[in-house]
Scaffold this motif. Structure first.
Motif, PDB file in Angstrom:
ATOM      1  N   PHE A 147       0.830  -1.202   0.000  1.00  0.00           N
ATOM      2  CA  PHE A 147       0.000   0.000   0.000  1.00  0.00           C
ATOM      3  C   PHE A 147       0.868   1.256   0.000  1.00  0.00           C
ATOM      4  CE2 PHE A 147      -3.761  -2.461   1.492  1.00  0.00           C
ATOM      5  CZ  PHE A 147      -4.680  -1.966   0.581  1.00  0.00           C
ATOM      6  N   SER A 148       1.929   1.258   0.767  1.00  0.00           N
ATOM      7  CA  SER A 148       2.820   2.420   0.805  1.00  0.00           C
ATOM      8  C   SER A 148       3.522   2.619  -0.533  1.00  0.00           C
ATOM      9  CB  SER A 148       3.852   2.256   1.924  1.00  0.00           C
ATOM     10  OG  SER A 148       3.207   2.212   3.168  1.00  0.00           O
ATOM     11  N   LEU A 149       3.899   1.531  -1.177  1.00  0.00           N
ATOM     12  CA  LEU A 149       4.514   1.626  -2.506  1.00  0.00           C
ATOM     13  C   LEU A 149       3.536   2.197  -3.524  1.00  0.00           C
ATOM     14  CD1 LEU A 149       6.924   0.994  -4.393  1.00  0.00           C
ATOM     15  CD2 LEU A 149       5.867  -1.250  -4.747  1.00  0.00           C
ATOM     16  N   ALA A 184      -1.995  10.015  -1.402  1.00  0.00           N
ATOM     17  CA  ALA A 184      -1.157  10.147  -0.216  1.00  0.00           C
ATOM     18  C   ALA A 184      -1.945   9.904   1.060  1.00  0.00           C
ATOM     19  CB  ALA A 184      -0.521  11.531  -0.175  1.00  0.00           C
ATOM     20  N   SER A 185      -3.190  10.315   1.084  1.00  0.00           N
ATOM     21  CA  SER A 185      -3.942  10.179   2.328  1.00  0.00           C
ATOM     22  C   SER A 185      -4.556   8.792   2.491  1.00  0.00           C
ATOM     23  CB  SER A 185      -5.023  11.252   2.417  1.00  0.00           C
ATOM     24  OG  SER A 185      -5.990  11.074   1.413  1.00  0.00           O
ATOM     25  N   LYS A 186      -5.121   8.238   1.452  1.00  0.00           N
ATOM     26  CA  LYS A 186      -5.825   6.966   1.588  1.00  0.00           C
ATOM     27  C   LYS A 186      -4.880   5.766   1.601  1.00  0.00           C
ATOM     28  CE  LYS A 186      -9.857   8.929   1.342  1.00  0.00           C
ATOM     29  NZ  LYS A 186      -9.863  10.066   2.194  1.00  0.00           N
ATOM     30  N   ALA A 187      -4.064   5.639   0.579  1.00  0.00           N
ATOM     31  CA  ALA A 187      -3.217   4.454   0.469  1.00  0.00           C
ATOM     32  C   ALA A 187      -2.124   4.430   1.529  1.00  0.00           C
ATOM     33  CB  ALA A 187      -2.597   4.380  -0.928  1.00  0.00           C
ATOM     34  N   SER A 188      -1.537   5.579   1.812  1.00  0.00           N
ATOM     35  CA  SER A 188      -0.483   5.570   2.835  1.00  0.00           C
ATOM     36  C   SER A 188      -1.059   5.359   4.227  1.00  0.00           C
ATOM     37  CB  SER A 188       0.318   6.869   2.785  1.00  0.00           C
ATOM     38  OG  SER A 188      -0.501   7.971   3.121  1.00  0.00           O
ATOM     39  N   LEU A 192      -3.663   3.422   4.922  1.00  0.00           N
ATOM     40  CA  LEU A 192      -3.846   1.969   5.012  1.00  0.00           C
ATOM     41  C   LEU A 192      -2.511   1.255   5.158  1.00  0.00           C
ATOM     42  CD1 LEU A 192      -6.628   1.194   2.405  1.00  0.00           C
ATOM     43  CD2 LEU A 192      -6.689   0.779   4.844  1.00  0.00           C
ATOM     44  N   GLY A 193      -1.489   1.720   4.428  1.00  0.00           N
ATOM     45  CA  GLY A 193      -0.180   1.089   4.523  1.00  0.00           C
ATOM     46  C   GLY A 193       0.409   1.176   5.914  1.00  0.00           C
ATOM     47  N   VAL A 194       0.357   2.349   6.512  1.00  0.00           N
ATOM     48  CA  VAL A 194       0.909   2.520   7.859  1.00  0.00           C
ATOM     49  C   VAL A 194       0.099   1.724   8.871  1.00  0.00           C
ATOM     50  CG1 VAL A 194       1.289   4.208   9.692  1.00  0.00           C
ATOM     51  CG2 VAL A 194       1.982   4.732   7.374  1.00  0.00           C
ATOM     52  N   MET A 195      -1.226   1.678   8.694  1.00  0.00           N
ATOM     53  CA  MET A 195      -2.052   0.911   9.620  1.00  0.00           C
ATOM     54  C   MET A 195      -1.724  -0.577   9.551  1.00  0.00           C
ATOM     55  SD  MET A 195      -5.684   2.932   9.260  1.00  0.00           S
ATOM     56  CE  MET A 195      -6.624   1.493   9.642  1.00  0.00           C
ATOM     57  N   PHE A 196      -1.581  -1.114   8.349  1.00  0.00           N
ATOM     58  CA  PHE A 196      -1.228  -2.529   8.210  1.00  0.00           C
ATOM     59  C   PHE A 196       0.153  -2.809   8.805  1.00  0.00           C
ATOM     60  CE2 PHE A 196      -4.635  -3.037   5.044  1.00  0.00           C
ATOM     61  CZ  PHE A 196      -5.101  -4.293   5.408  1.00  0.00           C
ATOM     62  N   ILE A 197       1.103  -1.925   8.590  1.00  0.00           N
ATOM     63  CA  ILE A 197       2.442  -2.135   9.141  1.00  0.00           C
ATOM     64  C   ILE A 197       2.404  -2.114  10.668  1.00  0.00           C
ATOM     65  CG2 ILE A 197       4.734  -1.088   9.361  1.00  0.00           C
ATOM     66  CD1 ILE A 197       4.487  -0.306   6.393  1.00  0.00           C
ATOM     67  N   MET A 198       1.653  -1.189  11.247  1.00  0.00           N
ATOM     68  CA  MET A 198       1.568  -1.120  12.708  1.00  0.00           C
ATOM     69  C   MET A 198       0.897  -2.366  13.292  1.00  0.00           C
ATOM     70  SD  MET A 198       3.020   1.642  13.634  1.00  0.00           S
ATOM     71  CE  MET A 198       2.443   2.405  15.096  1.00  0.00           C
ATOM     72  N   VAL A 199      -0.131  -2.881  12.637  1.00  0.00           N
ATOM     73  CA  VAL A 199      -0.768  -4.116  13.100  1.00  0.00           C
ATOM     74  C   VAL A 199       0.209  -5.287  12.971  1.00  0.00           C
ATOM     75  CG1 VAL A 199      -2.625  -5.764  12.637  1.00  0.00           C
ATOM     76  CG2 VAL A 199      -3.114  -3.322  12.701  1.00  0.00           C
ATOM     77  N   GLY A 200       0.983  -5.311  11.893  1.00  0.00           N
ATOM     78  CA  GLY A 200       1.996  -6.348  11.738  1.00  0.00           C
ATOM     79  C   GLY A 200       3.064  -6.282  12.818  1.00  0.00           C
ATOM     80  N   VAL A 201       3.483  -5.081  13.180  1.00  0.00           N
ATOM     81  CA  VAL A 201       4.453  -4.916  14.266  1.00  0.00           C
ATOM     82  C   VAL A 201       3.852  -5.377  15.588  1.00  0.00           C
ATOM     83  CG1 VAL A 201       5.710  -3.176  15.610  1.00  0.00           C
ATOM     84  CG2 VAL A 201       5.777  -3.122  13.121  1.00  0.00           C
ATOM     85  N   PHE A 241      -5.525   6.434  11.576  1.00  0.00           N
ATOM     86  CA  PHE A 241      -6.811   6.250  10.909  1.00  0.00           C
ATOM     87  C   PHE A 241      -7.637   7.531  10.924  1.00  0.00           C
ATOM     88  CE2 PHE A 241     -11.330   4.957  11.192  1.00  0.00           C
ATOM     89  CZ  PHE A 241     -11.453   4.363   9.957  1.00  0.00           C
ATOM     90  N   MET A 242      -7.527   8.307  11.992  1.00  0.00           N
ATOM     91  CA  MET A 242      -8.329   9.519  12.103  1.00  0.00           C
ATOM     92  C   MET A 242      -7.661  10.733  11.456  1.00  0.00           C
ATOM     93  SD  MET A 242     -10.089   9.082  15.795  1.00  0.00           S
ATOM     94  CE  MET A 242     -11.090  10.501  15.523  1.00  0.00           C
ATOM     95  N   THR A 243      -6.354  10.842  11.521  1.00  0.00           N
ATOM     96  CA  THR A 243      -5.697  12.061  11.057  1.00  0.00           C
ATOM     97  C   THR A 243      -5.286  12.020   9.587  1.00  0.00           C
ATOM     98  OG1 THR A 243      -3.549  11.258  11.821  1.00  0.00           O
ATOM     99  CG2 THR A 243      -4.832  12.631  13.345  1.00  0.00           C
ATOM    100  N   GLY A 244      -4.981  10.860   9.031  1.00  0.00           N
ATOM    101  CA  GLY A 244      -4.524  10.773   7.643  1.00  0.00           C
ATOM    102  C   GLY A 244      -5.550  11.271   6.638  1.00  0.00           C
ATOM    103  N   PRO A 245      -6.749  10.721   6.617  1.00  0.00           N
ATOM    104  CA  PRO A 245      -7.753  11.211   5.657  1.00  0.00           C
ATOM    105  C   PRO A 245      -8.188  12.651   5.904  1.00  0.00           C
ATOM    106  CG  PRO A 245      -8.327   9.025   6.415  1.00  0.00           C
ATOM    107  CD  PRO A 245      -7.190   9.493   7.264  1.00  0.00           C
ATOM    108  N   ILE A 246      -8.217  13.062   7.156  1.00  0.00           N
ATOM    109  CA  ILE A 246      -8.593  14.449   7.450  1.00  0.00           C
ATOM    110  C   ILE A 246      -7.541  15.410   6.904  1.00  0.00           C
ATOM    111  CG2 ILE A 246      -8.956  16.116   9.309  1.00  0.00           C
ATOM    112  CD1 ILE A 246     -10.213  13.794  10.899  1.00  0.00           C
TER     113      ILE A 246
END
Length: 113
Positions: free
Chosen positions: A20-22, A41-45, A47-56, A79-84
């Motif tokens: 997602f980040s790529l 930048a807001s939607k895909a990144s 989701l990418g950061v959220m998936f990475i944090m859950v993986g960590v 999740f709250m600040t990226g799309p806003i």
């Protein structure tokens, strides 16, 4: 056995988040105007950061057998600040008169002002 499952989940979530980040990074270079770039930048990144944090979180749960609630708080914050933030960038660009690309069909905000 459960450590292997948690490590497998961690690898899966981190790989999906990296993809997602790529896609987000490619979108920043390939998309034609500020509106579509901010969307990528807001939607895909996000989701990418959220998936990475859950993986960590899964990784540390399997490695140390410790649940990290701060990682869930980080996921919620992203999740709250990226799309806003992306919405605010697009709205300020629109209010400053940044033009759409030529392939844009309609302007939904034209009558909202």
């Amino acid at each position: 056995m459960s450590e292997m499952i948690l490590n497998g989940l961690a690898i899966l979530f981190i790989l999906v988040g990296s993809l997602f980040s790529l896609v987000s990074a490619i979108g920043l270079f390939r998309l034609p105007d500020v509106y579509t770039r901010a969307h990528a930048a807001s939607k895909a990144s996000t989701l990418g950061v959220m998936f990475i944090m859950v993986g960590v979180m899964f990784f540390f749960l399997g490695k140390d057998h410790v649940f990290q609630p701060s990682l869930l708080l980080a996921v919620l914050f992203i999740f709250m600040t990226g799309p806003i933030g992306g919405h605010l960038i697009m709205r300020s660009a629109y209010n400053n008169g940044v033009k759409y690309t030529d392939s844009t069909i309609r302007d939904d905000l034209k009558d909202a002002e």
